[in-house]
Design an enzyme around this catalytic site. Structure first.
Site, PDB file in Angstrom:
ATOM      1  N   CYS A  10      52.241  71.080  75.412  1.00  0.00           N
ATOM      2  CA  CYS A  10      51.409  69.859  75.315  1.00  0.00           C
ATOM      3  C   CYS A  10      52.075  68.705  76.138  1.00  0.00           C
ATOM      4  CB  CYS A  10      51.364  69.428  73.816  1.00  0.00           C
ATOM      5  SG  CYS A  10      50.691  67.699  73.612  1.00  0.00           S
ATOM      6  N   GLU A  28      65.766  24.003  49.736  1.00  0.00           N
ATOM      7  CA  GLU A  28      65.679  25.276  48.894  1.00  0.00           C
ATOM      8  C   GLU A  28      64.689  25.979  49.996  1.00  0.00           C
ATOM      9  OE1 GLU A  28      64.526  24.641  45.053  1.00  0.00           O
ATOM     10  OE2 GLU A  28      66.174  23.156  44.663  1.00  0.00           O
ATOM     11  N   LYS A  82      56.092  24.710  55.482  1.00  0.00           N
ATOM     12  CA  LYS A  82      55.655  26.118  55.448  1.00  0.00           C
ATOM     13  C   LYS A  82      55.849  26.749  57.030  1.00  0.00           C
ATOM     14  CE  LYS A  82      53.243  27.811  52.588  1.00  0.00           C
ATOM     15  NZ  LYS A  82      52.106  27.508  51.781  1.00  0.00           N
ATOM     16  N   CYS A  91      50.204  68.534  66.220  1.00  0.00           N
ATOM     17  CA  CYS A  91      49.590  69.232  67.301  1.00  0.00           C
ATOM     18  C   CYS A  91      50.389  70.685  67.558  1.00  0.00           C
ATOM     19  CB  CYS A  91      49.865  68.485  68.611  1.00  0.00           C
ATOM     20  SG  CYS A  91      49.706  69.627  70.088  1.00  0.00           S
ATOM     21  N   ASP A 114      58.624  33.761  47.666  1.00  0.00           N
ATOM     22  CA  ASP A 114      57.101  33.956  47.790  1.00  0.00           C
ATOM     23  C   ASP A 114      57.023  35.011  46.480  1.00  0.00           C
ATOM     24  OD1 ASP A 114      54.754  33.783  48.626  1.00  0.00           O
ATOM     25  OD2 ASP A 114      54.726  34.977  50.247  1.00  0.00           O
ATOM     26  N   CYS A 150      44.327  68.403  69.427  1.00  0.00           N
ATOM     27  CA  CYS A 150      45.104  67.426  70.002  1.00  0.00           C
ATOM     28  C   CYS A 150      44.308  66.384  70.865  1.00  0.00           C
ATOM     29  CB  CYS A 150      46.350  68.273  70.427  1.00  0.00           C
ATOM     30  SG  CYS A 150      47.540  67.001  71.393  1.00  0.00           S
ATOM     31  N   TYR A 177      64.938  27.205  39.763  1.00  0.00           N
ATOM     32  CA  TYR A 177      64.916  26.106  40.820  1.00  0.00           C
ATOM     33  C   TYR A 177      64.556  24.722  40.168  1.00  0.00           C
ATOM     34  CZ  TYR A 177      59.836  27.006  41.057  1.00  0.00           C
ATOM     35  OH  TYR A 177      58.667  27.009  40.482  1.00  0.00           O
ATOM     36  N   LYS A 203      61.687  28.770  50.018  1.00  0.00           N
ATOM     37  CA  LYS A 203      60.534  28.880  49.121  1.00  0.00           C
ATOM     38  C   LYS A 203      60.296  30.283  48.926  1.00  0.00           C
ATOM     39  CE  LYS A 203      55.983  26.802  48.201  1.00  0.00           C
ATOM     40  NZ  LYS A 203      55.145  27.869  48.424  1.00  0.00           N
ATOM     41  N   CYS A 245      46.339  67.912  74.369  1.00  0.00           N
ATOM     42  CA  CYS A 245      46.330  69.221  74.958  1.00  0.00           C
ATOM     43  C   CYS A 245      45.168  69.858  74.585  1.00  0.00           C
ATOM     44  CB  CYS A 245      47.620  69.877  75.078  1.00  0.00           C
ATOM     45  SG  CYS A 245      47.953  70.260  73.143  1.00  0.00           S
TER      46      CYS A 245
HETATM   47  S1  IVH Z   1      59.532  23.143  43.018  1.00  0.00           S
HETATM   48  C1  IVH Z   1      57.294  20.104  41.113  1.00  0.00           C
HETATM   49  N1  IVH Z   1      61.071  25.339  44.424  1.00  0.00           N
HETATM   50  O1  IVH Z   1      56.227  27.332  45.225  1.00  0.00           O
HETATM   51  C2  IVH Z   1      57.824  21.341  41.976  1.00  0.00           C
HETATM   52  N2  IVH Z   1      58.832  25.597  44.040  1.00  0.00           N
HETATM   53  O2  IVH Z   1      53.528  24.836  44.720  1.00  0.00           O
HETATM   54  C3  IVH Z   1      57.486  22.595  41.594  1.00  0.00           C
HETATM   55  N3  IVH Z   1      58.430  27.786  44.627  1.00  0.00           N
HETATM   56  O3  IVH Z   1      54.255  28.123  42.914  1.00  0.00           O
HETATM   57  C4  IVH Z   1      58.084  23.577  42.366  1.00  0.00           C
HETATM   58  N4  IVH Z   1      60.327  28.339  45.454  1.00  0.00           N
HETATM   59  O4  IVH Z   1      56.644  28.817  42.139  1.00  0.00           O
HETATM   60  C5  IVH Z   1      60.006  24.868  43.909  1.00  0.00           C
HETATM   61  N5  IVH Z   1      62.593  26.517  45.309  1.00  0.00           N
HETATM   62  C6  IVH Z   1      61.482  26.167  44.748  1.00  0.00           C
HETATM   63  C7  IVH Z   1      60.566  27.183  44.906  1.00  0.00           C
HETATM   64  C8  IVH Z   1      59.069  26.764  44.523  1.00  0.00           C
HETATM   65  C9  IVH Z   1      59.004  28.916  45.367  1.00  0.00           C
HETATM   66  C10 IVH Z   1      57.020  28.051  44.323  1.00  0.00           C
HETATM   67  C11 IVH Z   1      56.647  27.559  42.814  1.00  0.00           C
HETATM   68  C12 IVH Z   1      55.165  27.033  43.068  1.00  0.00           C
HETATM   69  C13 IVH Z   1      54.958  26.855  44.609  1.00  0.00           C
HETATM   70  C14 IVH Z   1      54.869  25.282  44.766  1.00  0.00           C
END
Ligand code: IVH
Length: 679
Positions: A438, A119, A320, A432, A123, A414, A231, A121, A417
């Site tokens: 210029c 999935e 990450k 300018c 932000d 400027c 999720y 992740k 010039c």
């Molecule tokens: S699972 C035990 N799935 O990432 C599993 N987390 O430390 C718990 N996050 O703050 C999280 N996308 O909010 C999971 N597809 C995803 C996610 C996700 C973002 C965030 C979550 C948490 C941090 C994990």
């Protein structure tokens, strides 16, 4: 029929309206696939309001009218999570991911084939949503994992969070977990609006989401375009439960939650690694920020057997991506002069690897931005490079400011010039006033004039233009047409042949089109498409020169700002002199036949651009389409004629497919433009 009967009937109508509106909300905010026009939705909402103001006692907490944000709180209540909200362990490279896979296999201690759900992740900020008998009862932040804050009123304003689950027999209790985030578009819009009214901006979409969710006044949250993507599940009390995580996600989707469309089921760890490469390549073109990938063991029984260690599950890991924000030092600030004289401060940075590239410069935009950041030379700053957006200084780390840090001085004339600078009231840009006196502006003007989509002078590259201006061979565009081989020969890397070729190319380029010529003049806000439109509408330079502001405004696609710039340009005697001289020196074009269809072959069509374009910029693509007479829309509807979809195209592409609207990729689009331009 008695009065009571008629009230009962009205109540049936009201309940049906609530149901229908809930369906439309789901289609619009979760499936991104509305089935009725916005106006129809608005009309239904007005009907709902009318009924609710008459029969206030019918209104339940899950009515679509209850999303605008109730009254403000003094503070948030604390909420103890029934199941702790865990965090994830990280894997920073392929090897650490392999090790995770090995640990999982070893613990399960059998020759099972273990598949994983991959999935994105997101932000943003984690949220927990508690539903009882299908109705949203409470929303909470993660807090420290054991105790969070009650943000129910704020969560109710997020349209992708269902207030009532879409199921005839929903679970008695269901706690859904997911991420609240602000898509990049919403983030940009928020910051632009904040800057315009002198308000506080956010450093990145994550901070914006967190800040928006923790507002004591839900009306503020309601005004931010937050999204929620589910999720996982904390607690579930139902007869039959899914056996795998993926089935659980599908089940949540059926209950009305938004589920990320990029989720992938991997058969093994190597497949997980492939997905990493695949998503990393598309990261910049996604409409939201992601900071990595979460891999989860798919089988829920395996998850239970693996359990947790400290505060992380053994069955999941986050891989990450390279960070999009990094710390570095501001070495100096230089001021560049653009084609229209705009002075742009550019930060010279200690080179830093961020968002996948090494960055050594970042724009500081203008004097207001320098003041807003309160940045000084020598400061430690956070550089952000997300998507294909140019690198920015997100903020200054004031704790690291050294005593000698020097305030940035905006120049008072400027830097090229020495002409006075001008800042119009209410405008952020400083310009300018030297105009064609210029050399920086002359260089930019000539580079633009000679560029491929303008006069297309073959062999006249940027470095050559700089030399020609620096050695005073040319003082204005007109001088281009006076250049001779003898003048060119002393320049760097210039031989007899290349000098002769350049002179010939300048001669050849004289035969152009009115549209290209107007574009080449570099009138502010007049892009390629706008120039083509002007050419097609007026037919001749003389007619355009005579056009009144009202006549300009009558043209589709020309607004008051563009009209004013065109008017100002031709009202300037120096500019007019240059235009006349260019024509006298032989710049010419075939007569444009007014109303000729070939000039605007896409008139009446509506195009949509989506995904990321790698060869052209979005602005170029849009401008080219406008030039061919098409309208360019931001969203796909039944009226869309054609979609151009780059990598990362998502919901718009799917919607176009559903509606049977043709799509082409960027290369096909470029080929298409080529054909149109050669017609
Ligand atoms: S699972 C035990 N799935 O990432 C599993 N987390 O430390 C718990 N996050 O703050 C999280 N996308 O909010 C999971 N597809 C995803 C996610 C996700 C973002 C965030 C979550 C948490 C941090 C994990």
């Amino acid at each position: 029929m008695t009065d009571i009967d008629s009230v009962k009937e009205t109540e049936v109508v009201y309940r049906r309206l609530v149901d229908e509106l809930q369906q439309h909300n789901h289609r619009y905010y979760v499936l991104d696939n509305p089935s009725i026009p916005d106006a129809e939705y608005d009309r239904m909402m007005r009907d709902l309001d009318a009924l609710e103001s008459r029969y206030a006692h019918w209104v339940d907490a899950d009515s679509p009218s209850q999303r605008v944000g109730g009254s403000a709180l003094a503070e948030f209540d604390q909420v103890a999570h029934t199941q702790p909200m865990l965090s994830l362990d990280n894997a920073f490279d392929a090897q650490e991911l392999q090790e995770f896979g090995r640990r999982v296999s070893e613990r399960l201690a059998d020759n099972y084939s273990i598949d994983y759900v991959c999935e994105p992740k997101l932000d943003g900020v984690a949220i927990s949503l508690l539903y009882e008998d299908g109705v949203l009862k409470r929303a909470a932040t993660r807090g420290d994992g054991a105790v969070g804050e009650d943000i129910t009123e704020n969560a109710r304003t997020i349209r992708s969070i269902p207030l009532r689950l879409q199921h005839h027999s929903p679970p008695k209790v269901l706690e859904v977990r997911g991420e609240v985030y602000l898509p990049r578009d919403g983030f940009k819009q928020f910051n632009t609006a904040a800057i315009a009214c002198g308000g506080k901006t956010f450093v990145n979409p994550r901070n914006a989401a967190a800040g928006s969710l923790r507002q004591l006044d839900p009306k503020i949250t309601a005004a931010r375009p937050l999204q929620m993507c589910a999720y996982g599940v904390g607690q579930i009390d139902t007869q039959s439960q899914p056996e795998t995580h993926l089935e659980m996600l599908h089940y949540l989707g059926r209950l009305g939650f938004l589920i990320n469309p990029n989720i992938h089921l991997a058969a093994n760890i190597d497949d997980c690694e492939n997905y990493y490469g695949n998503l990393a390549a598309r990261r910049d073109s996604l409409p939201y920020d992601i900071d990595g990938i979460v891999y989860k063991v798919n089988d829920l029984e395996f998850q239970r057997r693996l359990g947790t260690v400290r505060r992380s599950p053994r069955w999941a890991i986050a891989r990450k991506f390279p960070a999009q924000e990094e710390m570095t030092k501001l070495l100096a600030v230089e001021f560049q002069v653009g084609r229209t004289g705009a002075i742009t401060p550019v930060a010279r940075l200690q080179p830093i690897f961020v968002g996948g590239v090494t960055v050594s410069n970042a724009t500081l935009h203008n004097a207001d931005e320098i003041a807003r950041l309160d940045v000084r030379v020598g400061d430690t700053v956070i550089v952000r490079r997300a998507g294909d957006v140019i690198p920015q200084i997100a903020n200054v780390i004031f704790e690291k400011r050294l005593l000698g840090a020097v305030a940035v001085q905006f120049p008072d004339c400027c830097p090229v010039c020495y002409s006075p600078l001008q800042q119009l009231v209410g405008k952020a840009v400083t310009r300018c006033t030297g105009g064609m006196l210029c050399s920086a502006q002359i260089k930019q003007a000539i580079k633009h004039y000679a560029s491929r989509r303008a006069m297309d002078i073959d062999g006249l590259g940027d470095r050559l233009v700089e030399q020609l201006v620096d050695t005073k061979c040319i003082l204005s565009i007109i001088d281009l047409y006076k250049l001779n081989i003898a003048q060119l020969l002393p320049l760097d890397r210039m031989g007899q042949k290349s000098a002769a070729n350049l002179v010939a190319a300048i001669e050849t380029s004289k035969l152009t089109s009115l549209g290209k010529f107007l574009f080449a003049l570099g009138i502010r806000e007049v892009g390629e498409g706008c120039a083509q439109t002007l050419a097609a509408s007026f037919g001749s330079l003389e007619a355009l020169l005579k056009a009144s502001p009202d006549e300009l405004l009558e043209i589709d696609g020309i607004g008051p700002i563009v009209a004013r710039h065109i008017g100002n340009f031709f009202a300037n005697p120096e500019a007019l002199e240059i235009v006349t001289a260019l024509c006298e020196m032989g710049v010419t074009w075939p007569v444009v036949v007014l109303g000729e269809q070939v000039a605007q072959p896409l008139r009446g069509e509506t195009w949509v651009l989506t995904g990321s374009l790698q060869i052209m910029s979005r602005a170029e693509a849009k401008d080219a389409l406008l030039g061919l007479g098409a309208k360019v829309a931001g969203s796909v509807s039944a009226k869309t004629t054609q979609l151009v979809a780059g990598p990362g195209a998502g919901s718009k592409l799917r919607k176009a497919e559903n509606l049977g609207i043709p799509a082409m990729d960027e290369q096909q689009f470029i080929d298409f433009l080529q054909v149109q331009r050669n017609r």
